[in-house]
Design an enzyme around this catalytic site. Structure first.
Site, PDB file in Angstrom:
ATOM      1  N   GLY A  92       1.059  -1.286  -0.001  1.00  0.00           N
ATOM      2  CA  GLY A  92      -0.019  -0.020   0.006  1.00  0.00           C
ATOM      3  C   GLY A  92       0.822   1.359  -0.022  1.00  0.00           C
ATOM      4  N   GLN A  93       2.101   1.236  -0.078  1.00  0.00           N
ATOM      5  CA  GLN A  93       3.007   2.324   0.031  1.00  0.00           C
ATOM      6  C   GLN A  93       2.749   3.148  -1.644  1.00  0.00           C
ATOM      7  OE1 GLN A  93       7.123   1.879   0.704  1.00  0.00           O
ATOM      8  NE2 GLN A  93       7.530   3.996   0.998  1.00  0.00           N
ATOM      9  N   HIS A  99       7.747   6.762   5.915  1.00  0.00           N
ATOM     10  CA  HIS A  99       7.016   7.543   6.792  1.00  0.00           C
ATOM     11  C   HIS A  99       6.116   6.775   7.707  1.00  0.00           C
ATOM     12  CE1 HIS A  99       4.696   6.971   3.176  1.00  0.00           C
ATOM     13  NE2 HIS A  99       3.840   6.675   3.728  1.00  0.00           N
TER      14      HIS A  99
HETATM   15  P1  AMP Z   1       1.429   5.443   1.803  1.00  0.00           P
HETATM   16  O1  AMP Z   1       0.374   4.957   0.981  1.00  0.00           O
HETATM   17  O2  AMP Z   1       1.689   4.652   2.931  1.00  0.00           O
HETATM   18  O3  AMP Z   1       2.734   5.630   0.946  1.00  0.00           O
HETATM   19  O4  AMP Z   1       0.950   6.908   2.497  1.00  0.00           O
HETATM   20  C1  AMP Z   1       1.002   7.953   1.714  1.00  0.00           C
HETATM   21  C2  AMP Z   1       0.199   9.048   2.393  1.00  0.00           C
HETATM   22  O5  AMP Z   1       0.276  10.335   2.020  1.00  0.00           O
HETATM   23  C3  AMP Z   1      -1.137   8.744   2.000  1.00  0.00           C
HETATM   24  O6  AMP Z   1      -2.071   8.326   3.371  1.00  0.00           O
HETATM   25  C4  AMP Z   1      -1.988  10.106   1.499  1.00  0.00           C
HETATM   26  O7  AMP Z   1      -3.153  10.148   1.860  1.00  0.00           O
HETATM   27  C5  AMP Z   1      -0.701  10.917   2.051  1.00  0.00           C
HETATM   28  N1  AMP Z   1      -0.505  12.174   1.270  1.00  0.00           N
HETATM   29  C6  AMP Z   1      -0.519  12.160  -0.153  1.00  0.00           C
HETATM   30  N2  AMP Z   1      -0.227  13.636  -0.459  1.00  0.00           N
HETATM   31  C7  AMP Z   1      -0.323  14.165   0.580  1.00  0.00           C
HETATM   32  C8  AMP Z   1      -0.326  15.610   0.778  1.00  0.00           C
HETATM   33  N3  AMP Z   1      -0.231  16.540  -0.111  1.00  0.00           N
HETATM   34  N4  AMP Z   1      -0.036  16.039   2.135  1.00  0.00           N
HETATM   35  C9  AMP Z   1      -0.272  15.081   3.301  1.00  0.00           C
HETATM   36  N5  AMP Z   1      -0.665  13.804   2.926  1.00  0.00           N
HETATM   37  C10 AMP Z   1      -0.734  13.441   1.730  1.00  0.00           C
END
Ligand code: AMP
Length: 113
Positions: A92-93, A99
């Site tokens: 799911g990344q 992070h």
């Molecule tokens: P992952 O899917 O574990 O890589 O998590 C990435 C996360 O980044 C997701 O939960 C997105 O909703 C979040 N995300 C994407 N763009 C932004 C943004 N501009 N500001 C804050 N969060 C974001």
């Protein structure tokens, strides 16, 4: 790595709702929250994913977890919280800058989806 979305947030090139910052990391609210509280704790040192980390990253990884716990305490998340690290696309990344998700404010099922 220098042009990931999260590096742009760290450099203040795109906006985010920042809740914590220190020398090693930045924490900000997820733009698409999956719980009433959904915060991302991001190292300023760019590491694409957890499986790229090595023993030199140990203190940084510990710092991310302790920072998530500190934020949870500051926000009064007394009913518990869940930390998630998605490692790789199949898990799911979507943003390839390591992070930790800090999620709270609702019940969480197990096993996770
Ligand atoms: P992952 O899917 O574990 O890589 O998590 C990435 C996360 O980044 C997701 O939960 C997105 O909703 C979040 N995300 C994407 N763009 C932004 C943004 N501009 N500001 C804050 N969060 C974001």
């Amino acid at each position: 790595m220098s042009d990931t979305l999260f590096m742009k947030i760290i450099r203040r090139e795109i906006p985010a709702t920042i809740v914590f910052e220190d020398d090693l990391c930045l924490a900000f609210r997820d733009v698409n929250p999956q719980a009433p509280t959904h915060i991302l704790v991001v190292p300023k040192q760019p590491v694409a994913m957890l499986s790229d980390a090595n023993s030199e990253h140990g203190p940084l990884l510990g710092h991310l977890l302790l920072t998530a716990n500190r934020i949870a305490a500051q926000l009064g998340l007394k009913d518990g919280y869940r930390l998630v690290i998605n490692n790789g696309a199949a898990a799911g990344q979507t943003v390839f800058h390591l992070h930790v998700h800090l999620l709270a404010g609702r019940s969480f099922s197990w096993p996770p989806g």
